[in-house]
Design a protein around this motif. Structure first.
Motif, PDB file in Angstrom:
ATOM      1  N   CYS A  52       0.830  -1.211   0.000  1.00 44.55           N
ATOM      2  CA  CYS A  52       0.000   0.000   0.000  1.00 44.55           C
ATOM      3  C   CYS A  52       0.865   1.262   0.000  1.00 44.55           C
ATOM      4  O   CYS A  52       0.463   2.299  -0.538  1.00 44.55           O
ATOM      5  CB  CYS A  52      -0.919  -0.003   1.218  1.00 44.55           C
ATOM      6  SG  CYS A  52      -2.183  -1.304   1.193  1.00 44.55           S
ATOM      7  N   ALA A  53       2.037   1.180   0.625  1.00 49.22           N
ATOM      8  CA  ALA A  53       2.923   2.341   0.703  1.00 49.22           C
ATOM      9  C   ALA A  53       3.804   2.494  -0.539  1.00 49.22           C
ATOM     10  O   ALA A  53       4.459   3.530  -0.715  1.00 49.22           O
ATOM     11  CB  ALA A  53       3.813   2.242   1.946  1.00 49.22           C
ATOM     12  N   ASP A  54       3.806   1.489  -1.408  1.00 50.14           N
ATOM     13  CA  ASP A  54       4.693   1.478  -2.575  1.00 50.14           C
ATOM     14  C   ASP A  54       4.070   2.265  -3.720  1.00 50.14           C
ATOM     15  O   ASP A  54       3.605   1.706  -4.712  1.00 50.14           O
ATOM     16  CB  ASP A  54       4.965   0.040  -3.002  1.00 50.14           C
ATOM     17  CG  ASP A  54       5.968  -0.043  -4.143  1.00 50.14           C
ATOM     18  OD1 ASP A  54       6.727   0.931  -4.337  1.00 50.14           O
ATOM     19  OD2 ASP A  54       5.990  -1.078  -4.841  1.00 50.14           O
ATOM     20  N   ARG A  55       4.030   3.577  -3.548  1.00 52.84           N
ATOM     21  CA  ARG A  55       3.515   4.475  -4.584  1.00 52.84           C
ATOM     22  C   ARG A  55       4.222   5.812  -4.446  1.00 52.84           C
ATOM     23  O   ARG A  55       4.864   6.089  -3.437  1.00 52.84           O
ATOM     24  CB  ARG A  55       1.999   4.634  -4.450  1.00 52.84           C
ATOM     25  CG  ARG A  55       1.526   5.131  -3.112  1.00 52.84           C
ATOM     26  CD  ARG A  55       0.030   4.976  -2.930  1.00 52.84           C
ATOM     27  NE  ARG A  55      -0.368   3.583  -2.798  1.00 52.84           N
ATOM     28  CZ  ARG A  55      -1.603   3.176  -2.550  1.00 52.84           C
ATOM     29  NH1 ARG A  55      -2.580   4.048  -2.455  1.00 52.84           N
ATOM     30  NH2 ARG A  55      -1.888   1.895  -2.425  1.00 52.84           N
ATOM     31  N   ASP A  56       4.104   6.651  -5.465  1.00 58.40           N
ATOM     32  CA  ASP A  56       4.842   7.920  -5.454  1.00 58.40           C
ATOM     33  C   ASP A  56       4.465   8.791  -4.261  1.00 58.40           C
ATOM     34  O   ASP A  56       5.330   9.392  -3.618  1.00 58.40           O
ATOM     35  CB  ASP A  56       4.596   8.683  -6.756  1.00 58.40           C
ATOM     36  CG  ASP A  56       5.202   7.984  -7.960  1.00 58.40           C
ATOM     37  OD1 ASP A  56       6.144   7.196  -7.764  1.00 58.40           O
ATOM     38  OD2 ASP A  56       4.728   8.214  -9.088  1.00 58.40           O
ATOM     39  N   GLU A  57       3.190   8.877  -3.960  1.00 61.05           N
ATOM     40  CA  GLU A  57       2.729   9.674  -2.821  1.00 61.05           C
ATOM     41  C   GLU A  57       1.974   8.763  -1.864  1.00 61.05           C
ATOM     42  O   GLU A  57       1.062   8.057  -2.269  1.00 61.05           O
ATOM     43  CB  GLU A  57       1.816  10.813  -3.290  1.00 61.05           C
ATOM     44  CG  GLU A  57       2.527  11.851  -4.140  1.00 61.05           C
ATOM     45  CD  GLU A  57       1.625  13.014  -4.486  1.00 61.05           C
ATOM     46  OE1 GLU A  57       0.495  13.060  -3.958  1.00 61.05           O
ATOM     47  OE2 GLU A  57       2.050  13.874  -5.280  1.00 61.05           O
ATOM     48  N   THR A  58       2.373   8.788  -0.599  1.00 65.70           N
ATOM     49  CA  THR A  58       1.726   7.936   0.392  1.00 65.70           C
ATOM     50  C   THR A  58       1.682   8.644   1.730  1.00 65.70           C
ATOM     51  O   THR A  58       2.547   9.474   2.044  1.00 65.70           O
ATOM     52  CB  THR A  58       2.482   6.600   0.552  1.00 65.70           C
ATOM     53  OG1 THR A  58       1.815   5.803   1.552  1.00 65.70           O
ATOM     54  CG2 THR A  58       3.930   6.818   0.976  1.00 65.70           C
ATOM     55  N   TRP A  59       0.664   8.337   2.528  1.00 61.85           N
ATOM     56  CA  TRP A  59       0.550   8.879   3.879  1.00 61.85           C
ATOM     57  C   TRP A  59       1.109   7.904   4.908  1.00 61.85           C
ATOM     58  O   TRP A  59       1.060   8.155   6.110  1.00 61.85           O
ATOM     59  CB  TRP A  59      -0.915   9.183   4.199  1.00 61.85           C
ATOM     60  CG  TRP A  59      -1.840   8.038   3.943  1.00 61.85           C
ATOM     61  CD1 TRP A  59      -2.532   7.780   2.797  1.00 61.85           C
ATOM     62  CD2 TRP A  59      -2.137   6.969   4.836  1.00 61.85           C
ATOM     63  NE1 TRP A  59      -3.251   6.617   2.926  1.00 61.85           N
ATOM     64  CE2 TRP A  59      -3.040   6.098   4.173  1.00 61.85           C
ATOM     65  CE3 TRP A  59      -1.752   6.668   6.146  1.00 61.85           C
ATOM     66  CZ2 TRP A  59      -3.525   4.943   4.755  1.00 61.85           C
ATOM     67  CZ3 TRP A  59      -2.247   5.517   6.731  1.00 61.85           C
ATOM     68  CH2 TRP A  59      -3.121   4.674   6.038  1.00 61.85           C
ATOM     69  N   ILE A  60       1.660   6.767   4.444  1.00 66.80           N
ATOM     70  CA  ILE A  60       2.189   5.740   5.343  1.00 66.80           C
ATOM     71  C   ILE A  60       3.685   5.980   5.551  1.00 66.80           C
ATOM     72  O   ILE A  60       4.493   5.741   4.655  1.00 66.80           O
ATOM     73  CB  ILE A  60       1.953   4.330   4.759  1.00 66.80           C
ATOM     74  CG1 ILE A  60       0.458   4.088   4.528  1.00 66.80           C
ATOM     75  CG2 ILE A  60       2.530   3.265   5.684  1.00 66.80           C
ATOM     76  CD1 ILE A  60       0.148   2.798   3.795  1.00 66.80           C
ATOM     77  N   ASN A  61       4.049   6.487   6.734  1.00 70.24           N
ATOM     78  CA  ASN A  61       5.457   6.662   7.053  1.00 70.24           C
ATOM     79  C   ASN A  61       5.920   5.522   7.962  1.00 70.24           C
ATOM     80  O   ASN A  61       5.169   4.606   8.285  1.00 70.24           O
ATOM     81  CB  ASN A  61       5.720   8.042   7.682  1.00 70.24           C
ATOM     82  CG  ASN A  61       5.001   8.219   9.005  1.00 70.24           C
ATOM     83  OD1 ASN A  61       4.397   7.288   9.540  1.00 70.24           O
ATOM     84  ND2 ASN A  61       5.060   9.427   9.557  1.00 70.24           N
ATOM     85  N   VAL A  62       7.181   5.576   8.388  1.00 66.74           N
ATOM     86  CA  VAL A  62       7.741   4.498   9.203  1.00 66.74           C
ATOM     87  C   VAL A  62       6.982   4.362  10.521  1.00 66.74           C
ATOM     88  O   VAL A  62       6.723   3.256  10.998  1.00 66.74           O
ATOM     89  CB  VAL A  62       9.240   4.746   9.461  1.00 66.74           C
ATOM     90  CG1 VAL A  62       9.791   3.734  10.460  1.00 66.74           C
ATOM     91  CG2 VAL A  62      10.020   4.671   8.156  1.00 66.74           C
TER      92      VAL A  62
END
Length: 217
Positions: free
Chosen positions: A80-90
């Protein structure tokens, strides 16, 4: 809402936030801060209102993917995080992995042999399921993952499927938008009830899934 430094957020705080109707996001993958969101209008999928097109029915019947539950939660979040823009940080990744370890987060995985090609994950609290994100590396993979998720939620006694926002993609599958006040009322009822994500056992066949969805629609 204002951001909080990552060291302040705990899994317990995250569950408390969900119970109050708010959820976390980050501005980007590299931003360490978290901010809380409580939308004025909330997206939900009625558990008896999932729409399956004829083409999707044919694809589900063919069973192009192997479906599992909770077998690669971290892989689904990474997808889900593997995209140019994501709200999922570490920070968000670590928090949800902690919720998964505690039994409060779950995932649906779609596989081609040993390759993870789609999935969806979310948080459970009482009879509420808070859908966080989904991804697809094959055509219709995320739609099929949602179909299996809806079937599992119904079998487990869930009463609320929160999608956070309403997107055109979700709307095409039966999602609707409700006011914040109505959402909070539904949420309060749902978290006071019991449900189980694992009550349904292994994934049904494609034909079994379609038959069950026809019976409840």
């Amino acid at each position: 809402m204002h951001g909080l430094p990552p060291q302040v957020i705990t899994p317990r705080m995250l569950l408390s936030a969900y119970a109050q109707g708010v959820f976390p996001m980050a501005e980007s993958r590299d931003d360490p801060e978290i901010f809380w969101v409580d939308p004025r209008y909330r997206g939900i999928i009625p558990l008896d209102g999932f729409r399956i097109s004829r083409s999707l029915r044919r694809k589900i019947r063919r069973e192009p993917f192997r479906v599992t539950f909770d077998s690669d939660f971290a892989g689904v979040v990474d997808g889900c995080a593997d995209r140019d823009e994501t709200w999922i940080n570490v920070t968000i990744l670590e928090l949800y992995e902690a919720l998964f370890a505690a039994g409060h987060a779950h995932s649906v995985e779609l596989w081609e042999d040993d390759l993870l090609v789609g999935g969806v994950y979310g948080v459970t609290l009482g009879a509420a399921f808070f859908g966080e994100s989904m991804f697809s590396r094959r055509t219709d993979a995320s739609k099929i993952a949602l179909a299996y998720l809806l079937d599992r939620l119904r079998a487990g006694g869930f009463t609320l499927f929160d999608t956070q926002f309403l997107t055109p993609h979700l709307a095409s599958l039966g999602a609707v938008e409700i006011r914040r006040s109505e959402y909070h009322a539904r949420l309060e009822r749902a978290i006071g009830q019991e449900a189980s994500f694992n009550a349904a056992g292994p994934a049904p066949t494609g034909l079994q899934l379609l038959q069950r969805m026809t019976q409840t629609s």
